[in-house]
Structure formats: C-alpha cells, structure tokens
Design an enzyme around this catalytic site. Sequence first.
Site, PDB file in Angstrom:
ATOM      1  N   ASP A   1      -4.545  -6.342   5.057  1.00 59.41           N
ATOM      2  CA  ASP A   1      -5.579  -7.192   5.658  1.00 59.41           C
ATOM      3  C   ASP A   1      -5.518  -8.611   5.099  1.00 59.41           C
ATOM      4  O   ASP A   1      -5.907  -9.560   5.769  1.00 59.41           O
ATOM      5  CB  ASP A   1      -6.968  -6.593   5.379  1.00 59.41           C
ATOM      6  CG  ASP A   1      -7.191  -5.322   6.195  1.00 59.41           C
ATOM      7  OD1 ASP A   1      -6.686  -5.263   7.325  1.00 59.41           O
ATOM      8  OD2 ASP A   1      -7.837  -4.387   5.687  1.00 59.41           O
TER       9      ASP A   1
ATOM     10  N   PHE B   1      -5.223   3.275  14.505  1.00 60.39           N
ATOM     11  CA  PHE B   1      -5.482   4.302  13.498  1.00 60.39           C
ATOM     12  C   PHE B   1      -6.616   3.814  12.602  1.00 60.39           C
ATOM     13  O   PHE B   1      -6.721   2.617  12.344  1.00 60.39           O
ATOM     14  CB  PHE B   1      -4.232   4.557  12.639  1.00 60.39           C
ATOM     15  CG  PHE B   1      -3.352   5.626  13.216  1.00 60.39           C
ATOM     16  CD1 PHE B   1      -2.578   5.363  14.326  1.00 60.39           C
ATOM     17  CD2 PHE B   1      -3.316   6.902  12.663  1.00 60.39           C
ATOM     18  CE1 PHE B   1      -1.776   6.349  14.885  1.00 60.39           C
ATOM     19  CE2 PHE B   1      -2.520   7.890  13.206  1.00 60.39           C
ATOM     20  CZ  PHE B   1      -1.758   7.622  14.323  1.00 60.39           C
TER      21      PHE B   1
ATOM     22  N   ASN C   1       0.841  -1.203   0.000  1.00 61.88           N
ATOM     23  CA  ASN C   1       0.000   0.000   0.000  1.00 61.88           C
ATOM     24  C   ASN C   1       0.880   1.259   0.000  1.00 61.88           C
ATOM     25  O   ASN C   1       2.095   1.162   0.001  1.00 61.88           O
ATOM     26  CB  ASN C   1      -0.943  -0.013   1.208  1.00 61.88           C
ATOM     27  CG  ASN C   1      -0.168  -0.192   2.495  1.00 61.88           C
ATOM     28  OD1 ASN C   1       0.634   0.648   2.859  1.00 61.88           O
ATOM     29  ND2 ASN C   1      -0.398  -1.316   3.177  1.00 61.88           N
TER      30      ASN C   1
ATOM     31  N   LYS D   1     -12.176  -3.521  17.834  1.00 63.75           N
ATOM     32  CA  LYS D   1     -10.781  -3.886  18.139  1.00 63.75           C
ATOM     33  C   LYS D   1     -10.468  -3.712  19.623  1.00 63.75           C
ATOM     34  O   LYS D   1      -9.329  -3.921  20.041  1.00 63.75           O
ATOM     35  CB  LYS D   1      -9.818  -3.067  17.283  1.00 63.75           C
ATOM     36  CG  LYS D   1     -10.058  -3.233  15.790  1.00 63.75           C
ATOM     37  CD  LYS D   1      -8.824  -3.022  14.960  1.00 63.75           C
ATOM     38  CE  LYS D   1      -9.164  -3.161  13.481  1.00 63.75           C
ATOM     39  NZ  LYS D   1      -7.999  -3.394  12.654  1.00 63.75           N
TER      40      LYS D   1
ATOM     41  N   LYS E   1       8.947 -17.473 -10.164  1.00 58.68           N
ATOM     42  CA  LYS E   1       8.282 -16.308 -10.756  1.00 58.68           C
ATOM     43  C   LYS E   1       7.116 -16.777 -11.635  1.00 58.68           C
ATOM     44  O   LYS E   1       7.306 -17.672 -12.475  1.00 58.68           O
ATOM     45  CB  LYS E   1       9.295 -15.519 -11.582  1.00 58.68           C
ATOM     46  CG  LYS E   1       8.780 -14.188 -12.008  1.00 58.68           C
ATOM     47  CD  LYS E   1       9.848 -13.407 -12.752  1.00 58.68           C
ATOM     48  CE  LYS E   1       9.201 -12.222 -13.424  1.00 58.68           C
ATOM     49  NZ  LYS E   1       9.888 -11.805 -14.603  1.00 58.68           N
TER      50      LYS E   1
HETATM   51  N1  CTP Z   1      -4.378  -3.313  11.981  1.00 61.62           N
HETATM   52  C1  CTP Z   1      -3.620  -4.337  12.545  1.00 61.62           C
HETATM   53  N2  CTP Z   1      -3.546  -5.541  11.914  1.00 61.62           N
HETATM   54  C2  CTP Z   1      -4.217  -5.767  10.770  1.00 61.62           C
HETATM   55  C3  CTP Z   1      -4.994  -4.722  10.194  1.00 61.62           C
HETATM   56  C4  CTP Z   1      -5.052  -3.497  10.828  1.00 61.62           C
HETATM   57  O1  CTP Z   1      -3.012  -4.142  13.601  1.00 61.62           O
HETATM   58  N3  CTP Z   1      -4.138  -6.951  10.191  1.00 61.62           N
HETATM   59  C5  CTP Z   1      -4.456  -2.024  12.710  1.00 61.62           C
HETATM   60  C6  CTP Z   1      -3.878  -0.835  11.972  1.00 61.62           C
HETATM   61  O2  CTP Z   1      -2.528  -0.633  12.303  1.00 61.62           O
HETATM   62  C7  CTP Z   1      -4.747   0.299  12.476  1.00 61.62           C
HETATM   63  C8  CTP Z   1      -6.089  -0.335  12.754  1.00 61.62           C
HETATM   64  O3  CTP Z   1      -5.823  -1.729  12.868  1.00 61.62           O
HETATM   65  O4  CTP Z   1      -4.306   0.803  13.715  1.00 61.62           O
HETATM   66  C9  CTP Z   1      -7.138  -0.093  11.699  1.00 61.62           C
HETATM   67  O5  CTP Z   1      -6.719  -0.587  10.477  1.00 61.62           O
HETATM   68  P1  CTP Z   1      -7.630  -0.457   9.145  1.00 61.62           P
HETATM   69  O6  CTP Z   1      -6.937  -1.147   8.041  1.00 61.62           O
HETATM   70  O7  CTP Z   1      -7.985   0.968   8.928  1.00 61.62           O
HETATM   71  O8  CTP Z   1      -8.926  -1.171   9.564  1.00 61.62           O
HETATM   72  P2  CTP Z   1      -9.422  -2.591   9.263  1.00 61.62           P
HETATM   73  O9  CTP Z   1      -9.689  -3.230  10.546  1.00 61.62           O
HETATM   74  O10 CTP Z   1      -8.493  -3.274   8.348  1.00 61.62           O
HETATM   75  O11 CTP Z   1     -10.802  -2.321   8.565  1.00 61.62           O
HETATM   76  P3  CTP Z   1     -11.107  -1.813   7.066  1.00 61.62           P
HETATM   77  O12 CTP Z   1      -9.918  -2.147   6.206  1.00 61.62           O
HETATM   78  O13 CTP Z   1     -12.309  -2.594   6.737  1.00 61.62           O
HETATM   79  O14 CTP Z   1     -11.362  -0.350   7.137  1.00 61.62           O
END
Ligand code: CTP
Length: 400
Positions: free
Chosen positions: A279, A323, A210, A341, A289
């Site tokens: 995620d 965040f 990302n 969370k 590859k």
């Molecule tokens: N986070 C984490 N581990 C993951 C995904 C997210 O610790 N596998 C943490 C991020 O560091 C952030 C928070 O969770 O502090 C929110 O992450 P975000 O990606 O915005 O939320 P998601 O729970 O993934 O939900 P969505 O993508 O549906 O918005």
Amino acid sequence: MSDLTNKRIVLGVSGSIAAYKSPEIVRRLQDLGAEVRVIVTNGGREFVSERSLQTISKNKVHDNLWDKEAELAMGHIELAKWADVIIIAPASANTIAKLCHGRADDLLTTVILATEAKIMIAPAMNQQMFAASAMKDNLELLQKRGMDIIKPGFGEQACGDVGEGRLADPLDIAKQAADLFTSSLLSGKNILITLGGTKESIDPVRFISNHSSGKMGMALAHACIQAGAKTTLIVGSISVDIEKRAEIIHVVSAEDMYKAVMKKINSQDLFISCAAVADFKPKKMSKNKIKKNDSPMTIELIENKDILATVSQLEKKPICIGFAAETENHIENARIKLKKKKCDAIILNDVSKSEIGLNSNDNEVHFITKNKSEIIEKNTKQIIAEKIINKLANYFFKSS
Ligand code: CTP
C-alpha cells in the site's frame, strides 16, 4: 496441452504382467506435474519391485491395510481423501471383479470404497480374458458407477497371444488423467491475473515487502488455463513454479505492476487482482546504501496507486475480482472493500489462521458479491482456485 500441476494421484498397481510398466506411468504423471502415491496389491508385487516404485514416486509405497506404522503415517481414509484421482493401472481381472462387488479385502479396494476422487481403470490381461462376457459386464457396471475405463491396446501379448488387452500406453494414461481437469468453461476469454508481493526499495539493497508466496495466484492461473482461457500473469515476488502456458510479465514494485496492468487491460474480459500490492512505498529511494548512525532512523512513506480500484473505474472495464486479506470482522471488511473498490466480487481470506492463506498450501475463502456470500471450504489452493473459477464462469460469463 496436458497438465496435472498440483494434482494428487494415487496409482493402484494390481496383479498383471503389465505392472512392470507402472514405474513409467508414475514418471509420465510426474512429467505433467502430478504428485503420485502408489498402492500395490499382493498380485502387483509379483511383477514390479516396491523399491522401484518408491524411488520413482519419491513416496513410501502403500501395500498393507493392516500395517500399523503405515496407517499412522497416512491411513487408508486419509489416502482416499488425499487423492484428486485414483488410477488403477494395470487393473487385473480379479481387481476389476472385486470392485464390482464392493469388496474391501485389501488396501486398494478399501481406498476405492472410501474415496470421492474420480476413478480411472486401465485393464490389462490376456485377450481371451478381456473378451470374456463376465469382464464386459464388469467394466460396463464400473462405467455405470462413474468410473472411467481406459481402453487397452491391441497387439502381441506377454503370453504370445495377439489381441485386445495390452495395458494402454503410459503417456496416454497420463494424458487421459489430465483431460479430467480441462473444460471449455472460459474458452475465448482473456484473463489478466496479478500475483505475488511487490518490493518497494528503500535503498539499492533494502526493500519493504510482504509474505505473499504467489501460490493462490498461480493456482488460479492453472485453473484459468485448464478452463480454456488465454491467461496473462503480472508476477511480483513469488516462491512457486511459474505456469509456463501463460504469458508472463515480471515486475518488482507496485508502480511497475500498475504500469504492466494498464498496458494489458484493454483486451481483457476478466481481471483477478490476487497480488499483495504494497500500500505504501518510501517517499524517496536513497541512491546509496543507507549507513547506520546514532540518530533514530525514519522512513517517510507515501501511498501507492490502487491498481484494482483504478481498473474497476475504467470506462471499458473487464469483470474485476479482488482479494481481501482480513484478520477480523472478515465479511464486513470484505463488503466495504467490494464497495470502495467497485469490483464485481471479492475473495475473502482469513489470514489470522496459520493453516490457511498466505504461505500455506491450503486455503478457505468466501466468495462475496453485492448480494451473496458463499463459503468455499478448506481445501488445497488448487481445488479452491478451480471452485473460484467455476463460480466466476457461472456468475459472469454463462450466457455470453
Ligand atoms: N490492491 C491493488 N493495489 C493496491 C493495493 C491493493 O490492486 N495498491 C488490490 C489487491 O490485489 C487485492 C485488493 O486490492 O485484490 C485488496 O487489497 P488489501 O491490501 O487487502 O486491501 P487494502 O485496500 O490495501 O486495504 P487494507 O490494507 O486497509 O486492508
């Protein structure tokens, strides 16, 4: 250790022989990580070349309130707002007197009136002038108005006199500026921060990732260290300089990050989950590859572990801060995340605006707890980070 990383400093150089030392002050401030812009007065110009200051500061020197072009590039009000600190070094007797009267007859005095930044004055003049009662009264007045006076040194002067009035040592000036940003707000606390993006391998050369730069996480790391905390960083993919005073653990994938966090979490008082953790990851990483062929390509994804959610459910958990990067229904979605969370606070980022968040230098966030939502208005990521850390210290560690 002194540090001015990400700090913006305006150095005002006025008419004293010690102005010849001003390029060295710029250097010492830069050594501590500051970005420096210089304003030179007519008197200052008599003692130091504008070209030297421009070359060393790597910015055009500001010297004229009435220069249309310069005002268009960065006007005096903009310059006053840009600065985190304004240091006048050397500060001549005349400039000090003008400040006392609130004069605005040149660029430097005008910027001083127009700024909310902290102001530091480093006087430099003949010992007799420095000892004059008018000078004593003037410096006392400026101090009463909240300006910091950097004490001049004692010794032989350019005119041959011996006494107090020599410009303070450039390194001491830089260190005193850095001291403005240190506190003991979080001293004795252990803080773990994840930052940057994770990379999820598809094959040996390709990955899913990302746009995270790690800027916000690194700004938080600076702020934690300036507040006296022992800070550990679990660092994914970033495009900023590393905070050298922190303990650093580099990771690549979300799985690596999870393991590194779990290894360190027991000794932490605060966990800030700032990383953009992927995620999902490919179900299988191809050993070789992947080659193109005529059939459409599909990658099956499986979910990564949620690091923040896991940490906030530990029996002996630290204060957990997450965040939320949202593009719509911001506060509502952030509150859902806070609850889901089980963290203590969420910092909400609106990532639909290009001028804040993700890759930009600025940010605007909401600080959201179970009962409150407070906006921290648009500013540099460093200032936002300092405000977040102040809030965290006040909310969660004030009485301990
Ligand atoms: N986070 C984490 N581990 C993951 C995904 C997210 O610790 N596998 C943490 C991020 O560091 C952030 C928070 O969770 O502090 C929110 O992450 P975000 O990606 O915005 O939320 P998601 O729970 O993934 O939900 P969505 O993508 O549906 O918005």
